[in-house]
Scaffold this active site. Structure first.
Site, PDB file in Angstrom:
ATOM      1  N   VAL A 288       0.829  -1.211   0.000  1.00 58.28           N
ATOM      2  CA  VAL A 288       0.000   0.000   0.000  1.00 58.28           C
ATOM      3  C   VAL A 288       0.865   1.264   0.000  1.00 58.28           C
ATOM      4  O   VAL A 288       0.552   2.244  -0.675  1.00 58.28           O
ATOM      5  CB  VAL A 288      -0.966  -0.001   1.203  1.00 58.28           C
ATOM      6  CG1 VAL A 288      -1.784   1.280   1.237  1.00 58.28           C
ATOM      7  CG2 VAL A 288      -1.893  -1.219   1.141  1.00 58.28           C
TER       8      VAL A 288
ATOM      9  N   ARG B 184      11.767  -0.970   6.725  1.00 60.76           N
ATOM     10  CA  ARG B 184      12.722  -1.928   7.240  1.00 60.76           C
ATOM     11  C   ARG B 184      13.828  -2.175   6.228  1.00 60.76           C
ATOM     12  O   ARG B 184      14.991  -2.257   6.567  1.00 60.76           O
ATOM     13  CB  ARG B 184      12.020  -3.250   7.590  1.00 60.76           C
ATOM     14  CG  ARG B 184      11.563  -3.264   9.047  1.00 60.76           C
ATOM     15  CD  ARG B 184      10.926  -4.588   9.383  1.00 60.76           C
ATOM     16  NE  ARG B 184       9.755  -4.804   8.520  1.00 60.76           N
ATOM     17  CZ  ARG B 184       8.802  -5.707   8.768  1.00 60.76           C
ATOM     18  NH1 ARG B 184       8.892  -6.466   9.846  1.00 60.76           N
ATOM     19  NH2 ARG B 184       7.780  -5.853   7.966  1.00 60.76           N
TER      20      ARG B 184
ATOM     21  N   GLY C 218     -11.029  -1.287   1.063  1.00 60.92           N
ATOM     22  CA  GLY C 218      -9.996  -0.804   0.141  1.00 60.92           C
ATOM     23  C   GLY C 218     -10.331   0.518  -0.513  1.00 60.92           C
ATOM     24  O   GLY C 218     -10.419   1.548   0.159  1.00 60.92           O
TER      25      GLY C 218
ATOM     26  N   LYS D  41     -13.152  -4.747  10.217  1.00 59.35           N
ATOM     27  CA  LYS D  41     -13.765  -3.726   9.364  1.00 59.35           C
ATOM     28  C   LYS D  41     -15.207  -3.457   9.776  1.00 59.35           C
ATOM     29  O   LYS D  41     -15.657  -2.308   9.809  1.00 59.35           O
ATOM     30  CB  LYS D  41     -13.705  -4.179   7.903  1.00 59.35           C
ATOM     31  CG  LYS D  41     -12.276  -4.297   7.373  1.00 59.35           C
ATOM     32  CD  LYS D  41     -12.238  -5.101   6.074  1.00 59.35           C
ATOM     33  CE  LYS D  41     -10.825  -5.220   5.521  1.00 59.35           C
ATOM     34  NZ  LYS D  41     -10.735  -6.232   4.447  1.00 59.35           N
TER      35      LYS D  41
ATOM     36  N   GLY E 160      -5.465  -4.434  -2.446  1.00 58.59           N
ATOM     37  CA  GLY E 160      -4.525  -4.197  -3.538  1.00 58.59           C
ATOM     38  C   GLY E 160      -3.827  -2.868  -3.362  1.00 58.59           C
ATOM     39  O   GLY E 160      -4.298  -1.977  -2.655  1.00 58.59           O
TER      40      GLY E 160
END
Lengths: 435, 435
Positions: free
Chosen positions: B14, B45, B134, B205, B302
């Site tokens: 994302v 990271r 999303g 959610k 996605g």
């Protein structure tokens, strides 16, 4: 904080819904908005009915100018309909530093640029969620929900009357005139249904969405407007056999050379979600580069669904009434000094697929003629269906084309109609795969 | 005006999408927002990968606390995932007077109340459109688009992995384990798919949507969470025969005595639009008193779809960063001092319809026993389907009930399972007509 004061212009179907919902849900709305929203004044032609509806809770007048001029009104809600009187009232409300909420798509499609410019200059808001797709918050989605995206296209079933008629024609195999009459008896179509059935109402709404999607001024005069009154039951049936449904779609799309802006009956693959939107419901499908396809569905008209959007706008305006205008969402999604002048394409320049029905004398060689003409025009064929004769030796030949430019199809149709074996006009219905 | 400065915590799927879309559409986004939005700092990271992705256009650090503490950051975008580290980072960003955008549903479902209270106190925004469905702007629809309404229920397909698996099971008649393996190979399911397939992700959610819909705190611990791992191919087929599809639905509903909050496999009439949401797509159906049913559909996961929502939030925050917090939309839709303490109902108190499958020795009188037990429990039957024996004299009896309270069904199932003619456990799947 004191309640914000609202003046209603008109208390017909949507006005009464707005009054009733505001009253019924006033507690929930105040808990959300952080401030009460109170209708203090109503302008109505029928004073008695208005007084009855409002139960003496607000001032009722017959002159709408008293509302737009009143110091007792912070937000004017315009629900009169039509063009000229609302235009005058809205501009005067703006001149009086009042915010405006309107459900009037015709007004905005025709006079939106003037109205938004005036509002911009005065630093007031003009909100219009109710103008498109009734209770579906599609304006908010396009204007705020998809701000990350380059929007590619918007395609919508945005007129409930015509969708109801098309659903009935398909379900019951009836012709347009019969279903229209039933729809009028059921209250789904008006006594004078012209604006709905000829696509004008859908084109008003599409014009507004197009402006928001692409950052262009409203340009209703450039829209291609085609309704369903010429649609034949045969074509609905043939489309079905080929795996398509016919819907009245409003389509606006970013093409290489400009913007497409068009309302017309459209074949859609039957398996698409939007092809299954039936009856008086509305749905809008948006294609955008980051998010892909999103779809918004709900009631596109009616008293309380439309009131739902009017009141959502009232809450938005209530929240932002006092902030620097620059912190608000721009009326047409893009900052007013950042509008694009990309042109609306003439219909001959649009690109889509086509359903063509040719009624022919069933002679040897006619198919060869048809396919040669299409090939000459650079149009490739996706599917062909030949139907049995309808008495005598005549037959319907249906061809589905791949994507091509409309002018190529215009040219091909002219040549096809000149063939001696072809009877009458070629039926041409556009087709969108919406994939 | 100078660009607003954004710090990214995490630049995985994302995060990379957010960076890429912001860059690709920067011109359109600036034309809308009236101000540039610029990623100035990224914590990652893998420093090398981050530097490559961002092409040296912003500072890359490995310590996320450097981002939340940096004076070079106005808005922190939290895309790390998990609970504890993000909680600490978000609270510290808020303490530093920074606005926060997050896609982290787990974080908000568990620590939302604490986070929103901290943000409220500091007068900063925490935006989270990307946390639910999303790219679909469902948070905005619920929180702003439907403010006029008393919301009655929200029902959503809000986990793409499970919807993909269910679509495949139905289409191909395969069992759960086989399809899960394929989904993992295709990248539709994670190596450890527990959160998805057991309904935890959907419940996160749903918890957030429930809070916004009803003006209650987030209460993930009260949610009923049930996944699809126990679902059998037989039941998908039987449901189909009876005119239903099975979907993993998150359902939250206002009942007389409290709020229902539950995730479980659910039969839905096949003709409903939401029953036809296939593959990894998401859809949320909202019932509300004024607008009726509205539905919101699109990609639920996605890189760029989720980035679309992250950036929409960035634009909203950019616009409202400097206004009086009271003029902004409250985090959970209702003003923080106006939240309701209505309780989440225990599962035994919910009301719905049921699909019950009983595997029986095909003995005389077993149907009489079953119907008597249901009648005794006050449960009326809508439909019965008896399927041929699966070897020997055994048979499946499927019963669809009308609406009843869950505890009645619990009691009936206990009695049914005690019948000598009944083999094994009763399969119980809830059914929503969504009409």
């Amino acid at each position: 904080m004191k309640p914000i004061k609202v003046g209603l212009l008109g208390i017909g179907t949507v006005g009464a819904g707005t009054f009733n919902v505001l009253q019924r849900n006033q507690e929930d709305i105040r808990r959300r908005a952080g401030r009460g929203i109170e209708i203090t004044m109503v302008a109505a032609r029928n004073l008695e009915r208005a007084a009855q509806l409002t139960g003496g809770q607000c001032r009722v007048v017959d002159d709408p100018f008293l509302v737009v001029d009143s110091p007792e009104v912070d937000i004017v809600v315009e629900l009169i309909g039509g063009y000229e009187l609302p235009r005058e009232l809205v501009l005067r409300a703006i001149a009086n530093n009042k915010h405006v909420v309107t459900a009037n798509k015709a007004l905005l499609a025709l006079h939106g640029n003037e109205i938004f410019a005036a509002a911009q200059e005065k630093g007031v808001m003009v909100a219009f969620e109710a103008a498109v797709a009734g209770g579906v918050p599609i304006i908010k989605a396009l204007r705020e929900g998809l701000t990350a995206n380059r929007i590619e296209s918007v395609a919508g079933i945005i007129n409930g009357t015509t969708n109801f008629i098309l659903s009935e024609m398909r379900d019951k195999g009836l012709d347009f005139a019969t279903v229209l009459k039933q729809a009028q008896e059921l209250g789904y179509a008006e006594a004078d249904p012209t604006f709905d059935i000829e696509g004008v109402d859908a084109a008003h709404k599409l014009t507004i969405m197009s402006a928001i999607a692409f950052g262009i001024p409203v340009q209703f005069d450039k829209a291609h407007v085609e309704g369903i009154s010429q649609l034949q039951a045969d074509d609905i049936r043939y489309a079905e056999e080929l795996g398509y449904r016919i819907k009245l779609l409003g389509i606006t799309r970013r093409a290489d050379t400009g913007i497409e802006l068009r309302v017309h009956p459209t074949l859609i693959p039957a398996k698409r979600l939007i092809a299954n939107v039936e009856g008086a419901m509305n749905a809008v499908l948006v294609e955008a580069d980051a998010v892909g396809s999103t779809l918004y569905y709900g009631k596109g008209a009616g008293s309380e669904p439309t009131a739902s959007s009017v009141i959502a706008d009232l809450v938005d305006v209530t929240r932002l009434a006092t902030v620097d205008p620059y912190c608000r969402v721009p009326h047409l999604a893009f900052q007013p000094n950042q509008m694009s002048d990309v042109a609306i394409l003439p219909m001959s320049e649009i690109t889509t697929s086509y359903y063509l029905r040719v009624y022919v004398n069933d002679q040897l060689g006619v198919m060869a003629d048809l396919t040669r003409i299409l090939a000459d025009a650079g149009i490739s064929i996706d599917a062909v269906l030949q139907k049995g004769t309808r008495g005598g030796a005549r037959t319907d030949i249906i061809m589905i084309t791949h994507q091509t430019r409309e002018k190529n199809v215009d040219a091909a149709i002219e040549r096809i109609e000149a063939l001696v074996s072809v009877v009458g006009k070629v039926i041409r219905i556009r087709l969108e795969t919406l994939s």
